[in-house]
Every structure is written in C-alpha cells, then in structure tokens.
Design a protein around this motif. Structure first.
Motif, mmCIF file in Angstrom:
data_model
loop_
_atom_site.group_PDB
_atom_site.id
_atom_site.type_symbol
_atom_site.label_atom_id
_atom_site.label_comp_id
_atom_site.label_asym_id
_atom_site.label_seq_id
_atom_site.Cartn_x
_atom_site.Cartn_y
_atom_site.Cartn_z
ATOM 1 N N UNK A 18 -14.626 -16.107 -42.896
ATOM 2 C CA UNK A 18 -13.787 -14.986 -42.515
ATOM 3 C C UNK A 18 -13.708 -13.977 -43.411
ATOM 4 N N UNK A 19 -13.435 -12.758 -43.071
ATOM 5 C CA UNK A 19 -12.889 -11.759 -44.170
ATOM 6 C C UNK A 19 -11.337 -11.592 -44.182
ATOM 7 N N UNK A 20 -10.656 -11.422 -45.095
ATOM 8 C CA UNK A 20 -9.244 -11.399 -45.219
ATOM 9 C C UNK A 20 -8.843 -10.276 -45.984
ATOM 10 N N UNK A 21 -8.038 -9.352 -45.367
ATOM 11 C CA UNK A 21 -7.635 -8.189 -46.300
ATOM 12 C C UNK A 21 -5.849 -8.421 -46.350
ATOM 13 N N UNK A 22 -5.543 -8.710 -47.471
ATOM 14 C CA UNK A 22 -4.196 -8.995 -47.497
ATOM 15 C C UNK A 22 -3.194 -7.763 -47.664
ATOM 16 N N UNK A 23 -1.919 -8.008 -47.513
ATOM 17 C CA UNK A 23 -1.020 -6.957 -47.358
ATOM 18 C C UNK A 23 -1.200 -6.167 -48.506
ATOM 19 N N UNK A 24 -0.986 -6.862 -49.919
ATOM 20 C CA UNK A 24 -1.203 -6.228 -51.370
ATOM 21 C C UNK A 24 -2.498 -6.161 -51.557
ATOM 22 N N UNK A 25 -3.232 -6.560 -50.857
ATOM 23 C CA UNK A 25 -4.808 -6.250 -51.120
ATOM 24 C C UNK A 25 -5.453 -7.264 -51.969
ATOM 25 N N UNK A 26 -4.451 -7.909 -53.039
ATOM 26 C CA UNK A 26 -4.932 -8.916 -53.777
ATOM 27 C C UNK A 26 -6.472 -8.582 -54.398
ATOM 28 N N UNK A 44 -5.592 -15.833 -55.539
ATOM 29 C CA UNK A 44 -6.510 -17.136 -55.240
ATOM 30 C C UNK A 44 -6.954 -17.182 -53.937
ATOM 31 N N UNK A 45 -5.851 -17.022 -53.024
ATOM 32 C CA UNK A 45 -6.277 -17.218 -51.707
ATOM 33 C C UNK A 45 -7.301 -16.339 -51.355
ATOM 34 N N UNK A 46 -7.128 -14.991 -51.823
ATOM 35 C CA UNK A 46 -8.552 -13.910 -51.440
ATOM 36 C C UNK A 46 -9.748 -14.428 -51.905
ATOM 37 N N UNK A 47 -9.701 -15.114 -53.116
ATOM 38 C CA UNK A 47 -11.068 -15.724 -53.742
ATOM 39 C C UNK A 47 -11.537 -16.609 -52.770
ATOM 40 N N UNK A 48 -10.575 -17.719 -52.226
ATOM 41 C CA UNK A 48 -10.930 -18.840 -51.223
ATOM 42 C C UNK A 48 -11.277 -18.258 -49.954
ATOM 43 N N UNK A 49 -10.895 -17.040 -49.275
ATOM 44 C CA UNK A 49 -11.417 -16.372 -48.218
ATOM 45 C C UNK A 49 -12.750 -15.789 -48.351
ATOM 46 N N UNK A 50 -12.925 -15.466 -49.639
ATOM 47 C CA UNK A 50 -14.301 -14.827 -49.733
ATOM 48 C C UNK A 50 -15.348 -15.978 -50.258
#
Lengths: 374, 544
Positions: free
Chosen positions: A74-82, B448-454
């Motif tokens: 999945x692709x996730x775009x976070x609120x603060x973008x991270x 870290x969560x972003x890295x996992x989603x990627x």
C-alpha cells in the motif's frame, strides 16, 4: 472488488472502532468525520500500523490483515508527510524500490519519471528541509506511488497547508488519482474537501460508520439529523410533537421552530415515535426557499451574516427562532443577493413532501448503509 | 535482535553492579570472616563525621546552587529575549562545565582570585599593597563562589532554552485584562518557567553535591563534603566501613535530588513540547542595552577572566623579582624536555586510557539506549525500561570512589590502569545512553511507519532510518564520553598517583607543587583536547 474491510474491530484503550465496507478498484473513498472519530485509526489498521482485534481486510482478493505492513503493498501519505529528512528527495522517492532490491537503473528511471510527473524534477538533489509545503506534499505523493501500490491511503495530507495551496493540491491529488486509476482512501474532516475528492463518502462518528454514499445519496437520505447538520445538507429542526395526519400516509409534525407540517410516511418504515429517542425534521436544501418575513406558516429566521465569496457562491448564515446554538448556512444559488441584509428577519418556506423525519442520533449506516458495490 | 540486546544489557547491569558488590564484599568482609559482631563494624563509623560532612555537603550545595541560579537567571532572560553581540558566546559558556575539567577551572580561579592573582593585583591598585588582600578562595564562600561560577552557564542554557519557547501571549492576555507587568509575568510566564529553574537547580545541586576536586582544594579550612570524606576514608585510613556508610548516605540524598530533577525535567519537557517553536528575539532598547553591557562586563570580568588567565599564564615565563615579564614557550619545554618530561607521557596515558574508557562507555551506552528504546516501544509499562532508567542514574547517585575501588578489588593483581578504565566507563556510559536515547525518542515514529508502508522490514526500517538518523549522535556521544573521561580527576586521584599519570593528574600535581605556570601549560593542552572534542560534538549535533 479492490478492497474489502469485513467486520473489523480495533480497540485502543477505551476507544473502539468498527468498520465494514468495500471499495471498487479505481474509486476514491473519503472517510469524513469530526476529530477523534477514528478515521485515522481505521486507515492505520488497513495499513497494518494498528492491530485489529477482529475481522478481515482483503485487497485484490488476498487477505492482508495477517501480513505485516511492509508486505501489504500500500502507499501511505501521512498527515505530517514523514519524509526522511536525512535523505535527498531522490532517495526518498526511490526508497521503496531500493528496499525491494530493484536495480539502480530502474530506480533512477522510475524516480525521474515520477519527479517529472509531479513537477519536482529540479528538486531531486535537495533535502526535504529545503522544500516548501507544496513541494513536500508532492515528494510525499511521489514516494508513496513509486512502488505502484494497490491502494493509496491518504491521512489528511493537506491539513497543514494554507487555503489556496490546499485547493491547488486537492485538484492535483484528484488528477493524479484519476490519471493513475488508483484506488484510494482519503481521510479528512473538511466537508468541502470530501465532496471535492470523493467518489464515495463514509461519514464516521465515535468509532462507527454512520453514513455512506455519494454526496447526492447522502443528501437524499442522510439517515440522521447529526449527519445532515455536520455536512450542512439541509435544515434540521428538532421535533417536539408527532401525531398521525388526516391522510393515512402523512404525519403532523411540530418542531422547535413552532411550525406544524405534514410529512409523508415512508413506505416500509414504522411510524417514528418520540419515546424511542429524539427526532428531527430534515429539510433538504432543495426543499427550502427563503423570502421576506410575513409571519406566515414558514420558519422564522434572522440573517446574522451574509457571506459573499470571490467565486460568487453566496450564502446566508441564519439563526432559527426557537432553536439555540444552530447556525444554518443557506446557499443563495441563483437568487438575488441584494435584497437580503444582515439583521433582517426572513421566512423559510419548505416543501413538506420532500422532508424526512430522522432520528437525531445516527445509527450504524443509518440512512445510506449500503455497500459501495451494491 | 531483541534477545541479543537483552543479553548485552545483562552484561551492562553486571558491569555496573559488580564493582559495588566487590566493594561491599571487602567492606563487610571483616565482619563476615571473623564472625565479629556487627557493632564492631559500626564502631569504625564515627557518626559525627557523617553528620558533619552531610551538613556541609548539603549547605554548600544549596548555597552554590542559589548563587549559580542568581548569576544565571539574568543571563537566561537576556538570551531568551534579545538579539545582541555575544549572545551565542554566552550560551556557549554552558559547555565549560562539561568540556573543562574541574581541575582546570580550579587552577584558573587560583590564578585569578588567589593572593597572587590578577584580581589581587587590581585590588591592590585601589586598596594598597597586595599583601593586605588575603583572598577568599579557601573558605566556604570561596568554595561556593567557585561552584557558582563553574555551574551558572548551565542555568543560563537550560532556563533560556525553556524561556524562549514560552509564548508572550498569556502575559499579554493578562495585561489586556488589567494586570501590571509583574503580575502578568507571575500569571503568564512564571508557572512555565519554574520547572525549568527547578531542573537547572536540581542539576547544579547534584554537581555541587558530588563535587570532589574543588572541595578538596578549596574546602580544606571550612569543611569536607561526603565525597571528600569518602576519599579520606579510603585513601588515608583504609576505613572501608566508613566509606560504605558515607556512600550510602550520599546515595540516599542524591536519589532524592534525582527524583526532584526527573520530575522537573518531565514538566519542562512537556512545556517545551507543548509550546514547540521558539519565539523571535528582539533588539534591546535603552535600559535593556545597558543591562546587557553590565551583565557582559560582569561575566567577562569574573568568569571569562579566570579562564583567559590560564592561556596567559601558560606562556608567561616566571622571572626573578624586578625583571620584566617575559612570554614564551619555556613552560611547555620544561614539561616536554625537563626532568621526567611528564607531558607527553600524560597525554599518551590520557588518550589511551580515556579513549578505551570512552569506547567501552559508548558501546555500553548504545546497547542500553537501544534496549531501553525497544523495551519502551514494546511495552512502556513493563519493568525493563524502568530498570534500565534506574541503572542510567547510578553514576549520578553513587560515589565514583566506590566504583573505582570496587574495580580495583575486582582486578586480580590490583592493576590501577584497568580499574581506572573500567571505573571511568561505568561513570560515562549513562551519559552516552541518555544522549542516544533522547536522539532515538526524537525521531518521529511516523517516519519508521512510513518506511514500513514503503516495504521496509522492521530491521531494515531501523537500519536505514533510525540508525542512520542517530549516527551523528553516536559520534557526538562518544566524543562527550571522551571529554568526560579525559577530564576526570576523581577516579585517577582515588586510585593513586604512582602507577598512572593522566593529564588531569599531572595538572593536580603541578598545582599542588605551586608550579602554576607549568600547570597552566599542561592545563591548556588538556583544555584544548577536551574542548576540541566537545566542539566537534557540538558541531556534529548541529549537523544532525
């Protein structure tokens, strides 16, 4: 079917969230609701960032709720973008390809392609801290899209932007999602944003899904006074008395605004009863009109604000006689605007046959509770 | 990975506790082996000594802390509110207590405030011949003044860091509601500022409470702190029972201080997190400008002056009375070429032993911080994170003398150098661990969560994101550990001066022998060494 969320339960301390819906491939679903209703939690549960206590999540026919986040594709775009601040834009975008051991040439090609598509090619060698808000947004989108995810999850990514940039980015996101035929879930608490982006909307409140459908479906059957008021779908008046009408298929309804009107009974629905909880009369915008006050049978209101926007979408903010703390926004549409002044009393006339009696409090999928696939 | 970390953590715990156990074994050995009554053990412990030293320790710590905060508070206000030349330098002074070893500062104060010092010369210009000025250093007030000047930059740095984040809006709101300036400050600023003051005070109090070298040099006439009494008991009397009891008393008091400090720190961190952004500095006007000038002159005259005098004295060649003052490199030459030529040996010993101690401390600190980070991430309420935190505070609560002697008892042939390395590593690793843990906590979990989603596995996400983000912090923490161990005089002094002579020990020996100019030359080398390493650390942190 692209995504199926079946009977999912997420418990976090004293908060619990229940969800059950599905989403067709290429559609954009917007999760809309006030702060703390569980929108982000649901998105994180789909991504595997929040454990679920019950239920199944199926993506493109494969069950994913048993997989760790990194395997869900999945692709996730976070609120603060991270964004990864210690990496250049190029490495941010190429990260998902690198962890999938794609070869360098392919990573470079894909990164350049995405950068071109998102108009950030000139920023590839910069660090995220050197970018503007809009540029950071584009990088976050490009990064999430790099590995061609089966589902895009967008967690209020526009909330930190100012109004003009927010509008611009909203168009940009819609265009990108449409061009890529992407299946996406977008979280927001902004009704305008939801209407702008969504193919379908799910309205959430206190961990439950209380409304579902397109904006037209929700307008026709909001299911509860709360939802109609939250989305400003029409006028919502608390009911004080109901009696059977002279005609067998009508009900005489008295509201806090003092008006008595005959409302048609809905086929297949039992006669609503005040003893079962608060009821309200929902007057869709199409069923309401405004005119100078003649102290007639209409709803008495006062204009407290006349809002004129640059795009000529004018509206009046009205307070209704007999109802406290309710500010009804009435769009003027094609009506003449110069005849209405702030502080003036007006009368709202309604088409009773288009009105509905609704429970004040929503039930799970109260009015529009059907699956999108149906 | 977790299993490996926990096993490694067990080693660290054993590493920290074993010297204490060894010391306890020796201290209580007499009672155990001879079967003598416990009363005979207690007979070796004069209560009057304990009470006297406890009273002196608490009193001098309280007075020193109050003076340090009183000197630091105006500086904190200026640094938090105004833009002026020297602001950064004022904040940079906070590095002094960390990068300049106490022995160096002691030397500076002797040179500046002593009977033959620069201040004495200035006073004699106004009040007559210099012999009428007897100096104040070797007294209670002298000791507390040295502590105050040594530690006030901590107050400036910590309080200003908080103050600059406290928005003006609440104060302004109070003013719009009719409150006067003082009342508005009391309502709109003070409630948030107090935890910061308490935190800085707590830290300074602990430093003064455990002060050793400064008290050893200046406190002789007025009294001795518990730490100095422990040294006397161990070094001159071999009274392990007294050292043990003193150490327990000291630890109990320190734990109280640490408790207050951690609570204040928690509140300060919450305030800093809630307010977040720093407010904009403004240009000073009129009386504010005058106040900045007065404060600047005061700091330069009383604090920077002593430090500068080291550099001057290092190059001033002592000349017979009546001859003109000469400047040159003779002091350095005497240390390099003269009898025994101790400087190079001391530099090598310091680099070798402190380098080793810093390396051990860094490894232990990395493991402990990772274990704490992962344990808390897994379950913040479990006992493990709390246990690690307790161990992190050990060196601040237990006398380094006990660690040093514990390690000495543990080494089979009582080798001083190995005990020195081990004891210094035990003292330094919590600083590394706390710094790294803070860096790990500062990383946004969403990254870290972003890295996992990627698509990154937890290990890969950790290696490519979190570890990479804290690499500069690891280098900085290692440098800090070296800075601490290289400047430490407590442990080498406790373990004896015969076998090993580090730079701080050489400095101490030269100072005690009144060879001040050579001491300054050695001090300059030490100051440059620790200062450079600390500067490197600060630069790395800036980059990070």
């Amino acid at each position: 079917m692209s995504l199926e969320v079946k009977d999912v339960l997420v418990v976090r301390g004293s908060f619990s969230l229940e969800a059950d819906f599905s989403l067709q491939r290429g559609k954009v679903l917007v999760l809309l609701g006030p702060s703390g209703c569980g929108k982000t939690t649901l998105l994180r549960a789909i991504a595997g960032l929040e454990p679920i206590q019950r239920g199944e999540i199926i993506l493109d026919g494969a069950r994913i709720d048993t997989l760790p986040t990194e395997k869900r594709h999945i692709g996730f775009v976070f609120q603060d973008l991270a964004l990864f601040e210690q990496m250049r834009v190029r490495d941010n975008i190429g990260y998902s390809l690198k962890v999938r051991h794609e070869d360098k040439k392919q990573i470079q090609e894909k990164t350049t392609f995405l950068a071109r598509r998102f108009k950030i090619e000139h920023l590839l060698n910069r660090y995220p801290s050197e970018l503007s808000g809009g540029e950071r947004q584009r990088v976050a989108f490009a990064r999430a899209l790099a590995s061609d995810p089966a589902l895009m999850l967008l967690d209020e990514p526009l909330s930190a932007l100012d109004a003009p940039l927010r509008r611009e980015m909203r168009r940009f996101i819609r265009l990108q999602l449409a061009e890529g035929h992407l299946t996406a879930i977008h979280v927001t608490h902004d009704v305008e944003e939801a209407v702008d982006l969504a193919d379908e909307i799910i309205v959430m409140r206190e961990g439950t899904m209380v409304g579902r459908g397109t904006i037209e479906q929700l307008e026709q059957r909001p299911g509860s006074g709360w939802l109609a008021r939250f989305m400003n779908l029409g006028l919502v008046l608390p009911v004080t008395k109901i009696v059977a009408g002279e005609a067998s298929n009508t009900l005489e309804v008295e509201t806090s605004a003092g008006m008595v009107t005959s409302v048609p009974r809905r086929a297949g629905l039992e006669t609503p009863s005040l003893s079962k909880g608060k009821l309200c009369l929902y007057v869709p915008l199409v069923a309401a009109d405004i005119r100078e006050s003649h102290r007639g049978r209409g709803i008495q209101a006062r204009i407290i604000r006349k809002v004129r926007s640059a795009s000529n979408v004018d509206k009046l903010v009205l307070v209704i006689a007999g109802i406290e703390n309710y500010y009804f926004e009435f769009p003027l549409g094609d009506r003449r605007t110069d005849i209405y002044q702030e502080g003036e009393d007006v009368e709202i006339s309604i088409k009773a046959d288009l009105c509905q009696l609704l429970p004040e409090e929503p039930s799970v999928f109260g009015g529009a509770g059907r699956r999108a696939s149906e | 990975m977790s299993l490996f970390l926990y096993i490694a953590l067990c080693f660290i715990i054993v590493f920290s506790l074993s010297p204490l156990a060894a010391f306890l074994n020796v201290a209580l050995g007499h009672v155990r082996t001879s079967g003598a009554a416990f009363s005979s053990f207690l007979a070796q412990v004069p209560v009057s000594t304990i009470l006297r030293s406890l009273k002196f320790t608490v009193l001098q710590s309280l007075v020193s802390t109050a003076l340090a905060v009183a000197i630091g508070l105006p500086g904190a206000w200026l640094a938090a509110k105004f833009r002026f030349v020297g602001r950064k330098a004022l904040l940079a002074l906070a590095a002094v207590p960390f990068c300049f070893p106490p022995i160096l500062v002691i030397l500076a104060f002797i040179l500046y405030y002593g009977r033959e010092g620069l201040l004495s010369s200035i006073i004699s210009l106004f009040f007559g011949p210099r012999r009428q000025y007897h100096g104040f250093l070797y007294s209670f007030w002298g000791l507390t003044m040295v502590h105050a000047f040594y530690n006030f930059p901590i107050a400036v740095h910590q309080i200003s860091a908080l103050w600059i984040r406290i928005p003006e809006t609440q104060k302004e709101a109070a003013k719009t509601l009719g409150a006067g300036s003082l009342r508005a400050f009391r309502i709109g600023t003070l409630p948030w500022l107090l935890p910061g003051i308490a935190q800085a005070s707590g830290l300074i109090f602990l430093y003064c409470f455990f002060s050793f070298t400064t008290v050893l040099v200046f406190g002789g006439r007025s009294g001795a702190t518990i730490e100095v009494e422990i040294y006397h008991a161990l070094h001159y009397q071999s009274n392990y029972a007294l050292a043990l009891i003193l150490s327990i008393v000291e630890t109990l008091c320190a734990l109280g201080g640490i408790l207050i400090l951690t609570r204040a720190r928690g509140r300060t961190q919450r305030t800093m997190r809630d307010f977040g952004r720093t407010s904009e500095l403004r240009s000073p006007k009129g009386i504010q400008r005058l106040f900045i000038v007065i404060y600047g002159v005061f700091i330069v005259f009383f604090f920077v002056g002593p430090l500068l005098s080291i550099a001057i004295e290092a190059f001033r060649v002592p000349s017979p009375v009546g001859r003109a003052t000469k400047f040159g490199l003779e002091n350095f030459e005497r240390l390099v070429k003269g009898f025994q030529a101790p400087l190079l040996g001391a530099i090598l010993s310091t680099v070798r032993l402190s380098g080793l101690a810093a390396a051990f401390a860094t490894i232990a600190g990395i493991i402990a911080s990772l274990a704490l980070f992962f344990a808390e991430r897994k379950n913040s309420h479990s006992i493990l994170p709390k246990l690690i935190e307790v161990f992190q505070w050990l060196p601040m609560a237990i006398s380094s003398a006990i660690f040093a002697y514990g390690w000495l008892f543990l080494s089979s042939d009582r080798v001083v150098s190995s005990a020195l390395v081990a004891a210094q590593a035990v003292v330094a690793w919590p600083f590394v661990s706390r710094a790294l843990y803070a860096s790990l906590r500062a990383i946004d979990p969403q990254v870290r969560e972003a890295a996992k989603t990627l698509g990154a596995s937890p290990l890969r996400a950790f290696m490519t994101i979190e570890l990479r983000a804290i690499l500069p912090s690891i280098a900085a923490a290692a440098a800090f550990a070296f800075s601490i161990t290289a400047g430490d005089v407590n442990v080498p002094l406790m373990l004896g001066m015969g076998e090993v002579e580090t730079l701080p020990l050489l400095l101490y020996r030269l100072t005690a022998a009144y060879r001040f100019n050579e001491a300054c030359a050695a001090g300059l080398v030490l100051g440059l060494m620790t200062g450079l390493v600390f500067l490197l650390k600060e630069k790395v942190i800036d980059v990070a």
